[in-house]
Design a protein around this motif. Structure first.
Motif, short mmCIF file in Angstrom:
data_model
loop_
_atom_site.label_atom_id
_atom_site.label_comp_id
_atom_site.label_asym_id
_atom_site.label_seq_id
_atom_site.Cartn_x
_atom_site.Cartn_y
_atom_site.Cartn_z
N SER A 1 0.84 -1.20 0.00
CA SER A 1 0.00 0.00 0.00
C SER A 1 0.87 1.25 0.00
CB SER A 1 -0.92 0.02 1.23
OG SER A 1 -0.14 0.15 2.41
N GLU A 2 0.26 2.39 -0.32
CA GLU A 2 1.00 3.65 -0.33
C GLU A 2 1.52 3.99 1.07
OE1 GLU A 2 0.41 8.36 -1.61
OE2 GLU A 2 -1.24 6.93 -1.82
N GLY A 3 0.70 3.70 2.11
CA GLY A 3 1.13 4.00 3.47
C GLY A 3 2.34 3.18 3.89
N VAL A 4 2.34 1.90 3.53
CA VAL A 4 3.48 1.04 3.87
C VAL A 4 4.72 1.49 3.10
CG1 VAL A 4 4.42 -1.30 3.70
CG2 VAL A 4 2.12 -0.95 4.58
N LEU B 1 10.63 6.16 4.81
CA LEU B 1 10.94 7.03 5.94
C LEU B 1 11.86 6.34 6.93
CD1 LEU B 1 10.28 9.75 7.39
CD2 LEU B 1 8.44 8.54 8.54
N ARG B 2 11.56 5.09 7.26
CA ARG B 2 12.34 4.38 8.27
C ARG B 2 13.69 3.92 7.74
NH1 ARG B 2 8.30 1.18 12.35
NH2 ARG B 2 6.76 2.86 12.55
N SER C 1 12.85 -6.44 8.31
CA SER C 1 12.47 -6.23 9.72
C SER C 1 11.57 -5.00 9.86
CB SER C 1 13.72 -6.09 10.58
OG SER C 1 14.42 -4.90 10.29
N LEU C 2 11.85 -3.95 9.08
CA LEU C 2 11.02 -2.75 9.14
C LEU C 2 9.64 -3.01 8.54
CD1 LEU C 2 13.65 -0.01 8.18
CD2 LEU C 2 12.77 -0.58 10.45
N LEU C 3 9.58 -3.83 7.49
CA LEU C 3 8.29 -4.21 6.92
C LEU C 3 7.46 -4.96 7.96
CD1 LEU C 3 6.32 -4.55 4.54
CD2 LEU C 3 7.61 -6.58 3.88
#
Length: 431
Positions: free
Chosen positions: A349-352, A358-359, A407-409
């Motif tokens: 998704s766009e949010g993910v 960002l992260r 890991s960030l996902l």
């Protein structure tokens, strides 16, 4: 090319070594063409060094002042970055642009070929160098919008609207050094240019915000002016919009995970512990240890039977997750990411996507730099192309960076991650 950075002084010094070919520095936008291997070095310099000379000559800068040195080899061409918009500006702009060469307090001006984002020089010689334009020529500028969060409750954002210039970004970051917890929020660039000296305002919607000052004038000044946005209760997403003469020139929606505290997107009390443990293992694992999951420590002997049952209930899911990941531990992080690449491209998704970018940029050490993040989010508006660009960029950086992304996902979208891991496990069994 991404440069190596030296911080022997307070000023970052960027170094490049390139084989024959055509290249662009992803930090500054500096381009060069060479027929032999070259090594070059540059840093951004104080823009006020030649203020008196420029005032006397009636010129002003439209690009960063850079101290460029060719340490070995020879350049056939150099393309110096500028922020002037050729399409919308006065037709006399091309003839009014010069390249400054400065030594001590002595300057010379050189004619150049002006292209969309660069001033082209043939067989260049360097010293202090920048692109100038004759004062009084009407000119539009390509823009950057820079947003930094300096406080969470109440939410405080510093919003800069500046000419698109890499040294401007550096000047803003240096100005923010006094704010230790300043966090950059990545957004898209405006897709239109505006006239220099134009006044514009910033508005916030879907929230109760106080914004000061009421308006700002577009200038090439370092450090630049900024809007201070204060929102008492920023619980959800909200919109920021920049307007000039009543027309919108930029608008973006800031999601909670972008402006809130890091870690607020964790799904439940069970999931962050597994995600955090996995992230730490990725960062600290050596090459010899890759593929081996560190055993969980158990302190059952210190607890009563009731506590053991309570812990078992709360950790059973994490244990199952570890077992699932252990089944594919023989695969490298790079292979794992490559296997789930088609599903990531199709389903992210766009949010993910924005959360990952960002992260990855704020990770220590950073996996992406700002220019790479902008390339992913701004070169195209097609979501699956943005995701493809992100994955391919991370894969090229190696196995450790692939592990960090995984890991960030997992932290951002736990169930999505677990579904992808299961598919990876099936692929591993088939192989």
């Amino acid at each position: 090319m991404e440069p190596s950075v030296s911080m022997e002084t307070e000023i970052p010094v960027y170094n490049h070594s390139s084989p024959p070919g055509s290249f662009e520095c992803i930090v500054s936008g500096l381009r060069w063409v060479c027929a032999v291997e070259v090594s070059l070095q540059y840093h951004f310099s104080d823009p006020h060094v030649f203020r008196a000379e420029l005032a006397m000559l009636q010129y002003e800068p439209i690009g960063p002042l850079m101290d460029i040195k060719v340490l070995s080899g020879e350049l056939l061409e150099a393309h110096l970055p500028h922020f002037a918009c050729l399409e919308g500006s006065d037709s006399s702009l091309r003839e009014a642009v010069r390249v400054l060469h400065g030594v001590n307090s002595s300057v010379t001006l050189e004619k150049c070929e002006l292209t969309r984002f660069h001033a082209k020089l043939l067989k260049p010689s360097f010293s202090l160098t920048e692109v100038l334009v004759k004062i009084g020529i009407p000119m539009k500028a390509h823009l950057d919008v820079l947003i930094y969060r300096t406080r969470v409750t109440p939410l405080v954002l510093l919003t800069y609207v500046v000419p698109r210039d890499a040294s401007m970004i550096q000047a803003v970051k240096e100005d923010l050094c006094r704010t230790q917890d300043a966090k950059e929020i990545i957004t898209h660039r405006p897709n239109i240019s505006i006239w220099m000296s134009t006044e514009f305002i910033l508005k916030a919607s879907l929230c109760d915000a106080k914004i000061s000052p009421s308006e700002i004038t577009l200038k090439y000044v370092k450090p630049p002016e900024f809007f201070k946005v204060v929102i008492k209760n920023a619980e959800d997403s909200f919109d920021l919009e920049i307007l000039s003469e009543g027309k919108s020139i930029w608008k973006a929606t800031l999601e909670r995970f972008e402006h809130g505290e890091i870690g607020e997107m964790a799904h439940s009390h069970e999931m962050p512990s597994a995600a955090s443990r996995y992230s730490q293992e990725v960062i600290h694992r050596t090459d010899e240890e890759e593929g081996k999951m560190a055993p969980m420590s158990h302190q059952a002997s210190r607890h009563s039977r009731e506590v053991i049952h309570r812990e078992a209930a709360s950790t059973s899911r994490a244990a199952r997750d570890d077992e699932e990941e252990g089944n594919v531990a023989s695969m490298s992080h790079k292979d794992r990411l490559s296997h789930i690449r088609p599903d990531l491209i199709e389903r992210t998704s766009e949010g993910v996507l924005k959360g990952l970018v960002l992260r990855l940029e704020s990770h220590q050490p950073p996996v992406l730099n700002r220019m790479e993040a902008q390339v992913i989010l701004q070169r195209t508006n097609v979501l699956h192309e943005q995701v493809t660009s992100l994955i391919d960029m991370v894969i090229k950086k190696g196995d450790t960076t692939c592990g960090i992304m995984l890991s960030l996902l997992k932290e951002l979208d736990y169930y999505f991650y677990q579904d992808l891991i299961k598919k990876t496990q099936n692929l591993s069994e088939d192989l």
